[in-house]
Design a protein around this motif. Sequence first.
Motif, short mmCIF file in Angstrom:
data_model
loop_
_atom_site.label_atom_id
_atom_site.label_comp_id
_atom_site.label_asym_id
_atom_site.label_seq_id
_atom_site.Cartn_x
_atom_site.Cartn_y
_atom_site.Cartn_z
N VAL A 41 44.74 65.02 30.37
CA VAL A 41 44.86 66.47 30.50
C VAL A 41 44.78 66.83 31.98
CG1 VAL A 41 43.83 68.69 29.88
CG2 VAL A 41 43.82 66.79 28.23
N PRO A 42 45.72 67.61 32.49
CA PRO A 42 45.70 67.97 33.93
C PRO A 42 44.50 68.85 34.28
CG PRO A 42 47.42 69.19 32.79
CD PRO A 42 46.89 68.20 31.83
N TYR A 43 44.10 68.78 35.56
CA TYR A 43 42.98 69.57 36.05
C TYR A 43 43.45 70.95 36.51
CZ TYR A 43 40.14 65.33 36.07
OH TYR A 43 39.45 64.21 35.70
N GLU A 44 42.49 71.77 36.79
CA GLU A 44 42.72 73.07 37.39
C GLU A 44 43.68 73.94 36.60
OE1 GLU A 44 40.93 74.10 39.83
OE2 GLU A 44 39.95 72.17 40.10
N ILE A 45 43.49 73.96 35.30
CA ILE A 45 44.26 74.88 34.47
C ILE A 45 43.66 76.27 34.67
CG2 ILE A 45 44.90 75.49 32.08
CD1 ILE A 45 44.63 72.50 31.40
N PRO A 46 44.47 77.26 34.89
CA PRO A 46 43.94 78.61 35.18
C PRO A 46 43.05 79.12 34.04
CG PRO A 46 46.27 78.49 35.70
CD PRO A 46 45.94 77.22 35.01
N ASN A 47 41.96 79.75 34.40
CA ASN A 47 41.03 80.27 33.41
C ASN A 47 41.62 81.39 32.57
OD1 ASN A 47 39.08 78.48 34.28
ND2 ASN A 47 38.10 79.93 35.66
N GLY A 69 35.57 76.25 30.53
CA GLY A 69 35.93 77.40 31.37
C GLY A 69 37.15 78.16 30.90
N LEU A 70 37.87 77.62 29.90
CA LEU A 70 39.08 78.31 29.43
C LEU A 70 38.67 79.32 28.34
CD1 LEU A 70 41.58 75.30 29.21
CD2 LEU A 70 41.25 76.91 31.09
N VAL A 71 37.97 80.33 28.75
CA VAL A 71 37.38 81.28 27.82
C VAL A 71 38.41 82.18 27.15
CG1 VAL A 71 35.13 81.28 28.95
CG2 VAL A 71 36.92 82.86 29.72
N ALA A 72 39.62 82.25 27.71
CA ALA A 72 40.67 83.10 27.14
C ALA A 72 41.67 82.31 26.28
CB ALA A 72 41.42 83.83 28.25
#
Length: 544
Positions: A41-47, A69-72
């Motif tokens: 899985v790639p890093y730094e996916i926008p929150n 951190g992907l709360v949305a």
Amino acid sequence: MHRAVVFLICTVLKITVNGCPLGCSCTGTTVACANKDLTSVPYEIPNSTTELELNGNRITELIATVFQGLVALEFLDLSDNQITTIQEGTFQDLPALTTLYLYSNQITTIQPGAFQDLPALYELHLDSNQISTIQQGTFQNLTALYELYLHSNQITTIQLGAFQDLPALYQLNLESNQLTTIQQGTFQNLTALNTLYLYSNQITTIQQGVFQDLSALYKLYLDSNQISTIQQGTFQDLPALNEIDLSNNQITTIQEGTFQDLPALTTLKLANNPLDCNDCELENLKLYLLNNTHLTNASATCNGTYTLVLDFNFTDCSEGTTAEQTESTTDKLTTEIISDELTPEGSTARQIISTTDKLTTEIITNKLTKEEGTTAEQTESTTDKLTTEIISDELTPEGSTARQIISTTDKLTTEIITNKLTKEEGTTAEQTESTTDKLTTEIISDELTPEGSTARQIISTTDKLTTEIITNKLTKEGHRLVTVYIVGTVGALIAIIILVGAVLGTCVILNRMNLKKKSRIEPLDRINRRQFPAMPLRHGGHIK
């Protein structure tokens, strides 16, 4: 040159370009990384991401907290990868996630707690994997889960409690697995479950109460299994059930009451089962289909034919049913007598048997109460009275024992007729008493001679007829037995007459013997008188 260095640095550090992971495309809040040959899985996916597409890659492992951190995030697609294990906490802190695709991977194990902290999860796809066991607590606390797909796996075991805490579950798909049986309590507390798919497994038996408390169940698919028997009560307490599919199984018969108490049922599929229409029990299915007109789609055909169960003629079962009822009544009375737990009818039977035993004992042991003035005429009168009662079937209280008395009479008659006693001069009542004692011994010890066996058979036949008369449920065979019964009675009376004649004959023989003896003495007396006539005496008188 500057751009090449930036690209190299981004690749090594796996950082984003303009807020989008390297190699992925981003549109609004959707990140599309499908079919990019990714191994992780790639890093730094926008929150702010709401949809993340990672399907069609070569991802083998999901590191815990990888989605932290992907709360949305609402939609996550990880299908068509090479994932083998889902660890505890993998999808932690995804409070908005509603849809999760994990189908077409190589998942063999799901650790308990792997889906914890997903309060909004609505749809979960785990189909087309290699899962063999659903452990207890695998889906705990998924209070919003509405659809759960577990089909096309290798599931053989579902532990109790595997589906607990799923109050909103509406559809559960377990088709195309290797389930052979389902334990009671497997689907406990799934009060919202509407559709359950269990077809294309290897289920042979469904335990009673498996579907208990599924008050909202509307469709149940059990087709294409190996089910041979459906236990009574399997489908009880399913008030909303509208459709049952049991086609393509190994069902041969349906027990009475199997589909009772299903007021909402309109579709019942039993096609392609080896239903044995020669089994009278299957008539219960026909009667059920005829009596429940709300069934608009019911299919059931006899094995090896295109004849519908509804069209099959079960008339041959009618006589058998009557015979079974008679046999059942006989067994019931027998059980009551043995266990001494009598119904009112059974009490009557016990009284009859008790009275009969007493009279039989008196007859066999020849120890009848002999009161003064008892004559043969009185005995004959009583016999005639009892015989009349038996023939007319209008029994007085005393006559109620006649049915059993005739059994004993027939037995004694048989012994007397078949005993082949040598009728020599000097045969007396002692010989008759000896025969009676022998018969008594045979009855008590239950070691019958051939003649005694015949008598026992007569008693058995009489007992059977007595039960039929008491229960008033005579079969055709019973009617024949009534005829035999009457003939036996007449035969018994004839035997009694023969016996009396034999006694009288004996008396006549003894009489003649006495007469012969007298006739031998009289000629000697005459000779003496001729040889020595009376002579006169000197002083008067004569010498004799």
